[in-house]
Design a protein around this motif. Structure first.
Motif, PDB file in Angstrom:
ATOM      1  N   LYS A 141       0.835  -1.203   0.000  1.00 23.74           N
ATOM      2  CA  LYS A 141       0.000   0.000   0.000  1.00 23.74           C
ATOM      3  C   LYS A 141       0.868   1.249   0.000  1.00 23.74           C
ATOM      4  O   LYS A 141       0.612   2.205  -0.720  1.00 23.74           O
ATOM      5  CB  LYS A 141      -0.881   0.011   1.260  1.00 23.74           C
ATOM      6  CG  LYS A 141      -2.276  -0.485   1.003  1.00 23.74           C
ATOM      7  CD  LYS A 141      -3.169  -0.223   2.196  1.00 23.74           C
ATOM      8  CE  LYS A 141      -4.112  -1.394   2.356  1.00 23.74           C
ATOM      9  NZ  LYS A 141      -4.334  -1.814   3.725  1.00 23.74           N
ATOM     10  N   LYS A 200       2.405   1.705  -3.289  1.00 21.35           N
ATOM     11  CA  LYS A 200       1.397   2.169  -4.253  1.00 21.35           C
ATOM     12  C   LYS A 200       1.181   3.684  -4.108  1.00 21.35           C
ATOM     13  O   LYS A 200       1.194   4.424  -5.084  1.00 21.35           O
ATOM     14  CB  LYS A 200       0.075   1.420  -4.011  1.00 21.35           C
ATOM     15  CG  LYS A 200      -0.988   1.694  -5.067  1.00 21.35           C
ATOM     16  CD  LYS A 200      -2.392   1.376  -4.597  1.00 21.35           C
ATOM     17  CE  LYS A 200      -2.759  -0.053  -4.773  1.00 21.35           C
ATOM     18  NZ  LYS A 200      -4.205  -0.328  -4.638  1.00 21.35           N
ATOM     19  N   ARG A 201       1.018   4.114  -2.861  1.00 19.12           N
ATOM     20  CA  ARG A 201       0.753   5.544  -2.615  1.00 19.12           C
ATOM     21  C   ARG A 201       1.909   6.407  -3.121  1.00 19.12           C
ATOM     22  O   ARG A 201       1.711   7.426  -3.786  1.00 19.12           O
ATOM     23  CB  ARG A 201       0.557   5.751  -1.115  1.00 19.12           C
ATOM     24  CG  ARG A 201      -0.444   6.847  -0.792  1.00 19.12           C
ATOM     25  CD  ARG A 201      -0.708   6.944   0.698  1.00 19.12           C
ATOM     26  NE  ARG A 201      -1.113   5.679   1.287  1.00 19.12           N
ATOM     27  CZ  ARG A 201      -0.570   5.147   2.404  1.00 19.12           C
ATOM     28  NH1 ARG A 201       0.399   5.765   3.044  1.00 19.12           N
ATOM     29  NH2 ARG A 201      -1.005   3.990   2.881  1.00 19.12           N
ATOM     30  N   ASP A 237      -5.598   4.592  -2.036  1.00 14.99           N
ATOM     31  CA  ASP A 237      -5.254   3.186  -1.734  1.00 14.99           C
ATOM     32  C   ASP A 237      -6.212   2.196  -2.362  1.00 14.99           C
ATOM     33  O   ASP A 237      -5.863   1.043  -2.589  1.00 14.99           O
ATOM     34  CB  ASP A 237      -5.383   2.914  -0.223  1.00 14.99           C
ATOM     35  CG  ASP A 237      -4.257   3.550   0.545  1.00 14.99           C
ATOM     36  OD1 ASP A 237      -3.392   4.167  -0.104  1.00 14.99           O
ATOM     37  OD2 ASP A 237      -4.267   3.432   1.780  1.00 14.99           O
TER      38      ASP A 237
END
Ligand code: ADP
Ligand code: GLC
Length: 495
Positions: free
Chosen positions: A293, A296-297, A309
């Motif tokens: 996560k 990804k951010r 998210d």
């Protein structure tokens, strides 16, 4: 205290191998061949092999490596049909137990990145194939095996059994590995005959000759090598059919007795999410769900995408060519885009694909990002930050991106062809097994269906999705198994 030597090493007899090919990470890489030329020799050292890698000393090799090379010697070599002679220098670099010998000649290797066009590349790789053998003779390093890669090194077995037949090297056995049958090094016979200086009799229809007036360097190499391998079992079967055979299917069927498929692996030192210095946050199987996560951010932030998210982020890291199924992607991209989805593309190649991905970036600002560039760091960050990776290839000898993706806990969505079929087990909803989502026929509707199945699974069955992520990270994709198979082949050939 001395490090313990694996038992295997004692048991398996030592063999010496010369690897000959046109690219090798980190010196020069345009695709998976570069990865394999780096990782396989390293893995073979652990299988008790003595490995030398012979490469062209291209001008485009970064200075940080050029400056570490040491002059090993030089000589002149006859090349063309009229016996013109050329300088051959040998520059050496030793790293991780592997010896790299770079063939030095400014005339051939100063242009290109590293390839230019066939008019220049044909003489360049005629020179390279002959110079590689001449360099081994010059260094008096006579390997048990000469392992050649793709068309650029395909004349090596031909030279060995013609012009080098009276040298010490003649005892060596040859292997030619096909990484991509699409590229064969085809040009008219007079040109290849002139540059290679090879005798007339090799230009017959069972060896180099193809069609009425052309010579095919790969075809000649396949005929003259002791063993042919390719980089997955499925591709080894496919290339004997007209659809995948790139006009060499009959030739390959004829030589099928010496054709084997050995799937590629990935180098766990370079591709390791727990130590990869290029990532925003390192992770392993125990904390992948949280750390992914974060990756990804940060990826969304770096690429100017909407930071969220909950979006399903699909990555695509690829040479942008017809091989890679990008016409399918183009056809359905608008249907894939909804408020829950983002797409990140990284690649360079054919203008038509570069332009269409640029167009989509503009049409879906904040949710599509097209990185039309070659960038190692960005590739690592996409593998870590995306939820899924798309590989819808028309044909794929092995494919490394789906392997890297799995190792980074990113679920592959692939077409069932070549190595993709051999490495990605389709998700089975009844047994909750498998590594990714797949489709069989080359059809954009089926690709869309596979993406939608993955997306639905991600949003509606997250628990099982997360299990798949962990299963993928746990899968053994290292080189060890495959390196053992190559070693067995070397032993079979030299018993
Ligand atoms: P191919 O050899 O057919 O290009 P592979 O999947 O075997 O395909 O290997 C591709 C390799 O090149 C992978 O290591 C992938 O990460 C890398 N790669 C491809 N395009 C790019 C790019 N634009 N930037 C960085 N790495 C790339
Ligand atoms: C080729 C193929 C690819 C393979 C790579 C390394 O470039 O296109 O499928 O993984 O070589 O063998």
């Amino acid at each position: 205290m001395e490090a313990a030597v694996p038992v295997e090493t004692y048991m398996s007899p030592r063999r010496s191998v010369a690897f000959i090919g046109s690219e090798c990470y980190p010196f020069v890489k345009t695709g998976g061949l570069g990865d394999v030329m780096y990782a396989l020799p390293k893995a073979l050292v652990k299988q008790n092999c003595d490995v030398k890698v012979i490469l062209p000393r291209y001008k485009c090799i970064p200075w940080e490596y050029q400056q570490k090379m040491i002059y090993r010697g030089s000589f002149t070599m006859d090349l063309c049909a009229d016996g013109r002679s050329y300088y051959v220098g040998i520059m050496e670099y030793v790293w991780d137990g592997v010896v790299y010998d770079f063939i030095d000649n400014e005339e051939f290797f100063s242009s290109g990145n590293p390839y230019t066009n066939l008019i220049d590349d044909i003489p360049k790789y005629c020179y390279f194939a002959k110079a590689a053998l001449a360099a081994l003779n010059y260094m008096d390093w006579i390997p048990n095996i000469i392992h050649c890669h793709d068309w650029q090194a395909a004349l090596v077995p031909v030279y060995l059994r013609t012009q080098f037949v009276n040298t010490k090297l003649t005892t060596a056995k040859t292997i030619l590995t096909i990484h991509n049958l699409r590229f064969q090094g085809i040009y008219n016979i007079p040109t290849i005959r002139y540059w290679s200086g090879l005798p007339d009799y090799v230009f017959n229809k069972d060896a180099l000759k193809t069609g009425y007036q052309d010579a095919n360097m790969l075809k000649g190499g396949l005929a003259y090598s002791n063993i042919i391998t390719t980089v997955s079992q499925t591709y080894a079967g496919e290339i004997q059919s007209a659809y995948y055979g790139e006009t060499l299917d009959a030739h390959l069927r004829y030589h099928s007795g010496k054709l084997r498929g050995i799937v590629n692996g990935i180098d766990y030192d370079i591709w390791n999410p727990s130590t990869d210095a290029r990532l925003y946050a390192n992770y392993d199987i125990t904390n992948v769900l949280d750390k992914k996560k974060e990756n990804k951010r940060r990826l969304q932030e770096e690429l100017g995408l909407v930071q969220d998210d909950h979006k399903f982020v699909i990555g695509l890291i690829s040479r942008l060519t017809d091989q890679k199924g990008l016409d399918l992607v183009n056809a359905i991209l608008p249907q894939v885009m909804d408020e829950h989805t983002q797409i990140v593309v990284l690649g360079t190649g054919d203008g038509v694909y570069e332009d269409s991905f640029r167009y989509y970036e503009n049409a879906y600002k904040g949710n599509v990002c097209s990185n039309i560039m070659y960038d190692e760091t960005r590739a690592h960050r996409i593998y870590a930050g995306a939820d899924a990776l798309l590989v819808p290839s028309r044909f794929e000898p092995c494919g490394l991106t789906q392997l890297i993706a799995m190792h980074y806990g990113t679920v592959p969505i692939v077409r069932e062809t070549g190595g993709l079929k051999d490495t990605v087990e389709p998700y089975n909803m009844y047994f909750n097994t498998g590594n990714g989502f797949t489709f069989d026929r080359y059809d954009s509707g089926l690709l869309l269906d596979a993406i939608n199945r993955a997306k639905t699974f991600y949003f509606e069955n997250r628990w099982c999705w997360d299990e798949m992520v962990q299963r993928d990270m746990d899968k053994n994709l290292s080189w060890e198994n495959s390196a053992k198979q190559y070693k067995d082949l070397y032993l079979d050939l030299t018993w």
